[in-house]
Write an enzyme that holds these catalytic residues in place. Structure first.
Site, PDB file in Angstrom:
ATOM      1  N   ASP A 123      45.842  45.403  39.257  1.00 53.69           N
ATOM      2  CA  ASP A 123      46.536  44.256  38.687  1.00 53.69           C
ATOM      3  C   ASP A 123      46.169  44.167  37.214  1.00 53.69           C
ATOM      4  O   ASP A 123      45.064  44.546  36.815  1.00 53.69           O
ATOM      5  CB  ASP A 123      46.131  42.960  39.405  1.00 53.69           C
ATOM      6  N   ASP A 141      54.135  43.425  42.292  1.00 58.07           N
ATOM      7  CA  ASP A 141      54.103  42.026  42.732  1.00 58.07           C
ATOM      8  C   ASP A 141      55.283  41.254  42.153  1.00 58.07           C
ATOM      9  O   ASP A 141      55.887  40.416  42.833  1.00 58.07           O
ATOM     10  CB  ASP A 141      52.801  41.358  42.300  1.00 58.07           C
TER      11      ASP A 141
END
Length: 163
Positions: A123, A141
């Protein structure tokens, strides 16, 4: 070409999913190449690029588990991908719904690739305000979220047309 049941060629939808996977993996490769774990760069007063590893799921759910979650989330992601491909085959003619499924498929597989290669999801998009940070996320995401929003919109439009 769509038939009466609303199905269409699967290939354009798989192409969209592939584009999501490629963009996701490209950006993650850049992050892994240029940043150490925890290192970041402020971009705006409310946005940073930061390298974070997520061994859990959304919002780091199960991140503290002993390692079994890696294989669980890989299996879950692959099962979801198979289900989505079947849905795309059946409903490929429903453009908004198929866009939603394609984005979700690409995002799910992008994160499955991370789990398989690294044991965690990379991330790097970090939004914050007044010292409060939204959990870091990535392109996969974002695609999953956009796909879910399109799926909700598709259903709302379908209900509205049914009146």
């Amino acid at each position: 070409m769509a038939d009466a049941k609303g199905s269409a060629s699967l290939w354009p939808w798989l192409g969209i999913a592939l584009a999501v996977i490629l963009l996701d993996q490209f950006t993650k490769t850049l992050i892994l190449g240029y940043y150490q774990l925890g290192q970041g760069t402020p971009v705006t007063p409310f946005f940073n690029i930061v390298r974070v590893h997520n061994t859990g799921a959304a919002f780091s759910f199960l991140a503290g588990a002993s390692g079994w979650q890696r294989w669980f989330f890989i299996g879950l992601g692959l099962a979801a991908a198979i289900f989505i491909v079947v849905m795309l085959k059946r409903h490929g003619g429903q453009r908004l719904f198929a866009w939603a499924l394609s984005l979700i498929l690409g995002g799910a597989l992008g994160n499955v690739i991370d789990r398989a290669l690294h044991g965690y999801v990379v991330d790097f998009l970090d939004f914050h305000l007044s010292g409060r940070h939204f959990p870091a996320f990535n392109i996969a995401d974002s695609a999953i979220t956009a796909g879910a929003a399109l799926m909700i919109l598709d259903e709302l439009l379908r209900v509205r047309r049914g009146r």
